[in-house]
Design a protein around this motif. Sequence first.
Motif, PDB file in Angstrom:
ATOM      1  N   PHE A   1       9.740   2.058  -0.308  1.00 34.32           N
ATOM      2  CA  PHE A   1       8.585   1.412  -0.933  1.00 34.32           C
ATOM      3  C   PHE A   1       7.692   0.761   0.115  1.00 34.32           C
ATOM      4  O   PHE A   1       6.455   0.826   0.013  1.00 34.32           O
ATOM      5  CB  PHE A   1       9.027   0.361  -1.948  1.00 34.32           C
ATOM      6  CG  PHE A   1       7.889  -0.488  -2.443  1.00 34.32           C
ATOM      7  CD1 PHE A   1       6.958   0.027  -3.331  1.00 34.32           C
ATOM      8  CD2 PHE A   1       7.723  -1.792  -1.998  1.00 34.32           C
ATOM      9  CE1 PHE A   1       5.880  -0.741  -3.770  1.00 34.32           C
ATOM     10  CE2 PHE A   1       6.657  -2.575  -2.431  1.00 34.32           C
ATOM     11  CZ  PHE A   1       5.735  -2.038  -3.318  1.00 34.32           C
ATOM     12  N   LYS A   2       8.284   0.130   1.108  1.00 35.72           N
ATOM     13  CA  LYS A   2       7.473  -0.522   2.136  1.00 35.72           C
ATOM     14  C   LYS A   2       6.614   0.490   2.889  1.00 35.72           C
ATOM     15  O   LYS A   2       5.494   0.176   3.309  1.00 35.72           O
ATOM     16  CB  LYS A   2       8.377  -1.299   3.091  1.00 35.72           C
ATOM     17  CG  LYS A   2       8.987  -2.542   2.454  1.00 35.72           C
ATOM     18  CD  LYS A   2       9.934  -3.264   3.404  1.00 35.72           C
ATOM     19  CE  LYS A   2      10.553  -4.490   2.729  1.00 35.72           C
ATOM     20  NZ  LYS A   2      11.520  -5.183   3.608  1.00 35.72           N
ATOM     21  N   ARG A   3       7.133   1.710   3.062  1.00 32.61           N
ATOM     22  CA  ARG A   3       6.313   2.746   3.700  1.00 32.61           C
ATOM     23  C   ARG A   3       5.154   3.141   2.781  1.00 32.61           C
ATOM     24  O   ARG A   3       4.016   3.315   3.241  1.00 32.61           O
ATOM     25  CB  ARG A   3       7.192   3.959   4.024  1.00 32.61           C
ATOM     26  CG  ARG A   3       8.124   3.752   5.210  1.00 32.61           C
ATOM     27  CD  ARG A   3       8.784   5.048   5.630  1.00 32.61           C
ATOM     28  NE  ARG A   3       9.766   5.524   4.652  1.00 32.61           N
ATOM     29  CZ  ARG A   3      11.051   5.183   4.656  1.00 32.61           C
ATOM     30  NH1 ARG A   3      11.516   4.372   5.593  1.00 32.61           N
ATOM     31  NH2 ARG A   3      11.880   5.652   3.740  1.00 32.61           N
ATOM     32  N   ARG A   4       5.442   3.277   1.471  1.00 36.93           N
ATOM     33  CA  ARG A   4       4.370   3.581   0.520  1.00 36.93           C
ATOM     34  C   ARG A   4       3.350   2.448   0.471  1.00 36.93           C
ATOM     35  O   ARG A   4       2.131   2.677   0.439  1.00 36.93           O
ATOM     36  CB  ARG A   4       4.962   3.782  -0.872  1.00 36.93           C
ATOM     37  CG  ARG A   4       5.864   4.976  -1.033  1.00 36.93           C
ATOM     38  CD  ARG A   4       6.770   4.831  -2.262  1.00 36.93           C
ATOM     39  NE  ARG A   4       6.034   4.327  -3.419  1.00 36.93           N
ATOM     40  CZ  ARG A   4       6.612   3.752  -4.482  1.00 36.93           C
ATOM     41  NH1 ARG A   4       7.929   3.598  -4.527  1.00 36.93           N
ATOM     42  NH2 ARG A   4       5.878   3.316  -5.484  1.00 36.93           N
ATOM     43  N   ARG A   5       3.870   1.234   0.454  1.00 38.72           N
ATOM     44  CA  ARG A   5       3.049   0.029   0.312  1.00 38.72           C
ATOM     45  C   ARG A   5       2.066  -0.119   1.467  1.00 38.72           C
ATOM     46  O   ARG A   5       0.942  -0.622   1.289  1.00 38.72           O
ATOM     47  CB  ARG A   5       4.000  -1.174   0.235  1.00 38.72           C
ATOM     48  CG  ARG A   5       3.402  -2.561   0.280  1.00 38.72           C
ATOM     49  CD  ARG A   5       4.560  -3.556   0.167  1.00 38.72           C
ATOM     50  NE  ARG A   5       4.131  -4.931   0.282  1.00 38.72           N
ATOM     51  CZ  ARG A   5       4.079  -5.608   1.428  1.00 38.72           C
ATOM     52  NH1 ARG A   5       4.422  -5.005   2.554  1.00 38.72           N
ATOM     53  NH2 ARG A   5       3.694  -6.877   1.441  1.00 38.72           N
ATOM     54  N   ALA A   6       2.482   0.333   2.659  1.00 40.31           N
ATOM     55  CA  ALA A   6       1.649   0.157   3.855  1.00 40.31           C
ATOM     56  C   ALA A   6       0.276   0.806   3.687  1.00 40.31           C
ATOM     57  O   ALA A   6      -0.723   0.337   4.238  1.00 40.31           O
ATOM     58  CB  ALA A   6       2.365   0.730   5.078  1.00 40.31           C
ATOM     59  N   ASN A   7       0.220   1.880   2.900  1.00 40.46           N
ATOM     60  CA  ASN A   7      -1.051   2.584   2.704  1.00 40.46           C
ATOM     61  C   ASN A   7      -2.022   1.817   1.817  1.00 40.46           C
ATOM     62  O   ASN A   7      -3.205   2.158   1.741  1.00 40.46           O
ATOM     63  CB  ASN A   7      -0.783   3.965   2.092  1.00 40.46           C
ATOM     64  CG  ASN A   7      -0.011   4.871   3.020  1.00 40.46           C
ATOM     65  OD1 ASN A   7      -0.254   4.877   4.220  1.00 40.46           O
ATOM     66  ND2 ASN A   7       0.934   5.627   2.465  1.00 40.46           N
ATOM     67  N   ALA A   8      -1.516   0.796   1.104  1.00 42.19           N
ATOM     68  CA  ALA A   8      -2.360   0.041   0.173  1.00 42.19           C
ATOM     69  C   ALA A   8      -2.761  -1.328   0.703  1.00 42.19           C
ATOM     70  O   ALA A   8      -3.548  -2.031   0.059  1.00 42.19           O
ATOM     71  CB  ALA A   8      -1.632  -0.128  -1.167  1.00 42.19           C
ATOM     72  N   LEU A   9      -2.238  -1.723   1.853  1.00 40.11           N
ATOM     73  CA  LEU A   9      -2.505  -3.066   2.366  1.00 40.11           C
ATOM     74  C   LEU A   9      -3.964  -3.208   2.799  1.00 40.11           C
ATOM     75  O   LEU A   9      -4.485  -2.391   3.554  1.00 40.11           O
ATOM     76  CB  LEU A   9      -1.573  -3.395   3.530  1.00 40.11           C
ATOM     77  CG  LEU A   9      -0.072  -3.389   3.228  1.00 40.11           C
ATOM     78  CD1 LEU A   9       0.715  -3.825   4.452  1.00 40.11           C
ATOM     79  CD2 LEU A   9       0.256  -4.296   2.035  1.00 40.11           C
ATOM     80  N   LEU A  10      -4.588  -4.264   2.329  1.00 33.92           N
ATOM     81  CA  LEU A  10      -5.981  -4.553   2.675  1.00 33.92           C
ATOM     82  C   LEU A  10      -6.094  -5.689   3.678  1.00 33.92           C
ATOM     83  O   LEU A  10      -7.181  -5.946   4.202  1.00 33.92           O
ATOM     84  CB  LEU A  10      -6.766  -4.923   1.409  1.00 33.92           C
ATOM     85  CG  LEU A  10      -6.786  -3.865   0.290  1.00 33.92           C
ATOM     86  CD1 LEU A  10      -7.501  -4.424  -0.945  1.00 33.92           C
ATOM     87  CD2 LEU A  10      -7.453  -2.594   0.767  1.00 33.92           C
ATOM     88  N   TYR A  11      -4.990  -6.386   3.946  1.00 33.54           N
ATOM     89  CA  TYR A  11      -5.018  -7.570   4.812  1.00 33.54           C
ATOM     90  C   TYR A  11      -3.881  -7.479   5.819  1.00 33.54           C
ATOM     91  O   TYR A  11      -2.835  -6.945   5.546  1.00 33.54           O
ATOM     92  CB  TYR A  11      -4.862  -8.853   3.985  1.00 33.54           C
ATOM     93  CG  TYR A  11      -5.773  -8.908   2.781  1.00 33.54           C
ATOM     94  CD1 TYR A  11      -7.070  -9.373   2.895  1.00 33.54           C
ATOM     95  CD2 TYR A  11      -5.323  -8.458   1.537  1.00 33.54           C
ATOM     96  CE1 TYR A  11      -7.909  -9.403   1.786  1.00 33.54           C
ATOM     97  CE2 TYR A  11      -6.155  -8.490   0.437  1.00 33.54           C
ATOM     98  CZ  TYR A  11      -7.441  -8.959   0.552  1.00 33.54           C
ATOM     99  OH  TYR A  11      -8.261  -8.988  -0.542  1.00 33.54           O
TER     100      TYR A  11
END
Length: 666
Positions: free
Chosen positions: A656-666
């Motif tokens: 999930f953290k790998r997937r999540r990295a693509n959505a980080l705006l900050y």
Amino acid sequence: KRLYIEPLRAQPKERFVYSDIGFIALGEIVKRVSGQSLDEYARTNIFEPLAMRDTMFRRFGQDTTISNLKSEISNNQNVSRLAPTETARATNTYLGGTGEGREAMLRGTVHDPTAQRMEGVAGHAGLFSTADDLSLFCQMLLNGGTLGGKRILSQLSINEMTSPRVINDTGATRGLGWDMRSAFSANRGELFPSGSFGHTGFTGTSIWIDPASETYIIFLSNRVHPDGKGNVSALRGQVATVVAASITDNDRTRTQSQESLYQSTVNAQLARRAMESKSPSNVVSSNANRSVQVLNGIDVLERDGFKQLQNMRVGLVTNHTGRNLNGKPTIDVLREAQGVKLVSLFSPEHGIRGAVDEKVNDSTDEKTGLPVYSLYGESRRPKPEQLKNLDAIVFDIQDIGARFYTYISTLGNVMEEAAKLNKPVFILDRPNPINGTDVEGAIADADKLSFTAYHTIPIRHGLTIGELGTLFNRERKINCDLQVIKLENWQRAMWFDATNQTWINPSPNMRSLTQATLYPGVGLLETTNLSVGRGTDTPFQIIGAPFIDERRLALELNAKNLRGIRFVPVRFVPRASVFKDESCGGVELIITNRAEFEPIRTGLEIANALVKLYPSNWKTDSYNRLLVNTETYEAVRRGTPAADIMRAWASPLADFKRRRANALLY
């Protein structure tokens, strides 16, 4: 001699250790420099000039043997004014080394064993006082070192004492002899600004001082009486929050000035620490913990003249949390914005004002006359006829940081319906109140998604609502024309109390940052036959049921030695929800160190204890409704240790953290 041979645990300025040793040394320095004992020096230079008539070391004189203590107590007419602490046996007290009278109750003799061995006079403990006397001391500090025409300290000394010192790379601060913002400052409460300061005492005492509002709080309890098991950590913070909330002065200039000075000092020290360490991770930490004013999406939109929405007919998805920094509702901000036409409103669960705990009906906004379409009634999606005359949909709601908080499902549904009609969605971003770094819990099973589990994310996702929308759009292939009006000055490590924003209850039973912190773990339990405090003043801070023996459960949970949390046995009667009007035994959850606290592990450990202690009483049938992970659910039912359950999450969370990295705006 013991102090002299004590080895350093770390080099100076390398780390902070909470310790008595420095203050014991300071007491000895005063004695050697002044030629007076510490108690005599303090009496002649502080207590007498301030008229602190009830403040002294060694309340009953120098002889600390039990026989003399009993004699002094019996002959002293003011003994009723002295608060008893613990028995001598309970504290293994020295008291002259005679071994006699171990059951005697300490009263007028210092509670601290080291100070007892130093005959009651020490730099770190042993002072007796009253609230009246301490108020004189506090007022002297607020006055810049003077009281009644007598100067005790110089203004420069007070400035030096109360200037923040950054003690670690997370931006925690202490003064000289005072705490400011650290894991030890729970007595600060949730509202006093940066730059205020205070300290606690082991036996249940506390002072907190806010120079900006010229307010001080003196809290004197005797939580160790009679057996050392009392706990007032939460109460001290709650009292401070109540006091801070009662300050009605609308002129915030002094507070802002104090905040600004604090922030600039902390920023400079964090930058210096980062440069000295030359560590990239420390540079990130220094940026992540700048205590500055965080701007929400609505504030950025307003500041930029609403250029993103010019000449658009807009529908607004919002509730009472949609406000700018000045407290003005986003409804009013957009309605008054030049070049923007606000056409309609959409309300999530709890309604447009956040006060409803049931289905929400369509209505008309009383103030604006605009139609309010419910997204938590007969339909949980906007209807095509409600969207067709709009040029854009704006979303402005404060999330709480947990997967099963339904506002994020409302966002997903709005994005899906908007995409079908090629309508753009603007998310006015807001902070994740429980920080944007911590990711915990089971991933929702893909075949069990629902309105309380919109997507395959963990219980604690560590994303802002703008980042969640970005993740949903990409992974669910919604193909929404999504635009996020980003936060300014927000960094991932920030908790809500670092944003300098006003807390607004996001829902009726989410009344503080403490409750939001507990919610990801405690909230999992509320679908079972267990009260989580709904219908009390402290929802999600207490759990219980009529079948629970509160002391037995507290003993079981405290024996687990969970980091950052303690459990206090309580009895309570909920006035609503589960077990309404029934007497329940249970525990209050006291967060002792937020940085170490693991809310979801805590929830699992509570479930584990209930399975062990009350296997026939606690009904787990609906536990998976919010957990939404069959493997974890079955493990909980079997009584599998929490640590083993969490190990099974490691690989899915890493993915999930790998997937999540693509959505980080900050």
